[in-house]
Design a protein around this motif. Sequence first.
Motif, PDB file in Angstrom:
ATOM      1  N   CYS A  27     -41.466  -1.916  -9.226  1.00 28.34           N
ATOM      2  CA  CYS A  27     -41.164  -3.154  -9.970  1.00 28.34           C
ATOM      3  C   CYS A  27     -41.808  -3.129 -11.358  1.00 28.34           C
ATOM      4  O   CYS A  27     -41.184  -3.551 -12.343  1.00 28.34           O
ATOM      5  CB  CYS A  27     -41.647  -4.368  -9.182  1.00 28.34           C
ATOM      6  SG  CYS A  27     -40.639  -4.752  -7.749  1.00 28.34           S
ATOM      7  N   LEU A  30     -39.786  -0.813 -13.563  1.00 24.47           N
ATOM      8  CA  LEU A  30     -38.522  -1.438 -13.972  1.00 24.47           C
ATOM      9  C   LEU A  30     -38.762  -2.574 -14.959  1.00 24.47           C
ATOM     10  O   LEU A  30     -37.946  -2.813 -15.857  1.00 24.47           O
ATOM     11  CB  LEU A  30     -37.773  -1.961 -12.739  1.00 24.47           C
ATOM     12  CG  LEU A  30     -37.212  -0.883 -11.815  1.00 24.47           C
ATOM     13  CD1 LEU A  30     -36.630  -1.504 -10.560  1.00 24.47           C
ATOM     14  CD2 LEU A  30     -36.144  -0.067 -12.534  1.00 24.47           C
ATOM     15  N   PHE A  31     -39.881  -3.263 -14.793  1.00 27.22           N
ATOM     16  CA  PHE A  31     -40.203  -4.336 -15.724  1.00 27.22           C
ATOM     17  C   PHE A  31     -40.430  -3.770 -17.127  1.00 27.22           C
ATOM     18  O   PHE A  31     -39.989  -4.345 -18.127  1.00 27.22           O
ATOM     19  CB  PHE A  31     -41.437  -5.088 -15.231  1.00 27.22           C
ATOM     20  CG  PHE A  31     -41.479  -6.510 -15.694  1.00 27.22           C
ATOM     21  CD1 PHE A  31     -40.774  -7.492 -15.015  1.00 27.22           C
ATOM     22  CD2 PHE A  31     -42.198  -6.867 -16.800  1.00 27.22           C
ATOM     23  CE1 PHE A  31     -40.790  -8.797 -15.444  1.00 27.22           C
ATOM     24  CE2 PHE A  31     -42.225  -8.175 -17.239  1.00 27.22           C
ATOM     25  CZ  PHE A  31     -41.518  -9.149 -16.559  1.00 27.22           C
ATOM     26  N   VAL A  33     -39.109  -1.035 -18.247  1.00 28.83           N
ATOM     27  CA  VAL A  33     -37.773  -0.661 -18.729  1.00 28.83           C
ATOM     28  C   VAL A  33     -37.044  -1.894 -19.253  1.00 28.83           C
ATOM     29  O   VAL A  33     -36.392  -1.863 -20.305  1.00 28.83           O
ATOM     30  CB  VAL A  33     -36.969   0.011 -17.591  1.00 28.83           C
ATOM     31  CG1 VAL A  33     -35.515   0.212 -18.010  1.00 28.83           C
ATOM     32  CG2 VAL A  33     -37.584   1.346 -17.224  1.00 28.83           C
ATOM     33  N   THR A  34     -37.183  -3.002 -18.536  1.00 30.20           N
ATOM     34  CA  THR A  34     -36.529  -4.244 -18.969  1.00 30.20           C
ATOM     35  C   THR A  34     -36.981  -4.659 -20.359  1.00 30.20           C
ATOM     36  O   THR A  34     -36.179  -5.092 -21.193  1.00 30.20           O
ATOM     37  CB  THR A  34     -36.843  -5.368 -17.965  1.00 30.20           C
ATOM     38  OG1 THR A  34     -36.391  -4.975 -16.682  1.00 30.20           O
ATOM     39  CG2 THR A  34     -36.152  -6.658 -18.353  1.00 30.20           C
TER      40      THR A  34
END
Lengths: 215, 138
Positions: A27, A30-31, A33-34
């Motif tokens: 997570c 991915l955060f 990456v966000t």
Amino acid sequence: MTERTITPPAIPQTPTVAGRIGITLLCVYLFIVTLRIGGCYAPDPTNRDELPDNGPAVGSEFPAFSLRDLAGATITRDDVRGSMAIVIVVPTLDWSPPTKASLLDLATALRGRRDVRVAVVLPSAQATPRSLTFPRDHHLPFYFLVDDDGLIDRLGLTTAAPDGTASAFPATFVLDAQSRIRLRDVRKNARAWLAPEMVLAADLHRDPTTAPPAP
Amino acid sequence: MPRYFAYRLLAAATAALFSLFGFVFVCGFLDRALFQVFSRPLFATDAWGYYMVGVAGSGLLVWAGALIAVVRHPLENRGVATATTVGLVLGAVLRLLAWYSGEYRQAGDQLRLESGVFLVAALGFVWLRPPRSDPPAP
């Protein structure tokens, strides 16, 4: 009836903790990456010409062309003459997300502007069914022209796609009512495109062959 | 216990959101396919798109029902939290890929925002979920 007591088996906690840590790391990654993905293809506010010796220069007439669009109609340079026109040469409409994003950006910027004609020129080798799905899905108010007339060659923008097929360097031309080039933006990499605001802000009234006014 | 309360609150909020979107999706499909109640379509898509919207709405309503079971009995329905975590992470990845594809440029930063919210909620389900050994909630 006798009441039976079922004792649950002891379950080790280690896999649960490892799973939690794994999911947490995923997570967090991915955060990040966000947060960072926004920089993948932001519109470039700076006009660039990375192939200045190729094709017509600013102030000269845009080469004549006669190309078929997706509906099968033949579109010529005269069809975009008479008002401001934007000619965009794209390497593909399939494997280049920034190219698709830039066209959608331009469509948004042009909303309500009926005085601007836009022609998107696609290399004939890239006119695959997958590529042609994009304009049909998004109903963009542009001419999508397949270059089977050698226009991209005449503009000096021919190059090779990653799979070896013929493609084009990304380029944006803004033409005046007489089809003279007022703005020319040519890049070697389709990751960045000229911002639509800069395309529309091209000064259509100033003669580019004259010197700019003194500050 | 604050942890149980936060966990149930998260599950309840997620269930409420899923119920709302599920209801809207199903209504959108029913409106397009059968009743034509609204003066304009709820979504800009074709008949097959509405069919998929209806299927997704049904799934969201079922998922919301499972999350309501979590709110009522957190210890007995721990697996729903695991499945929800997987679903939220998958949803976040799909949104990032959609953003990166360039096809959804007109959505702006909405996809990134949704992805971030999904990841935060997934972390909540991971770390607030009561362990097996905990006593039942009062």
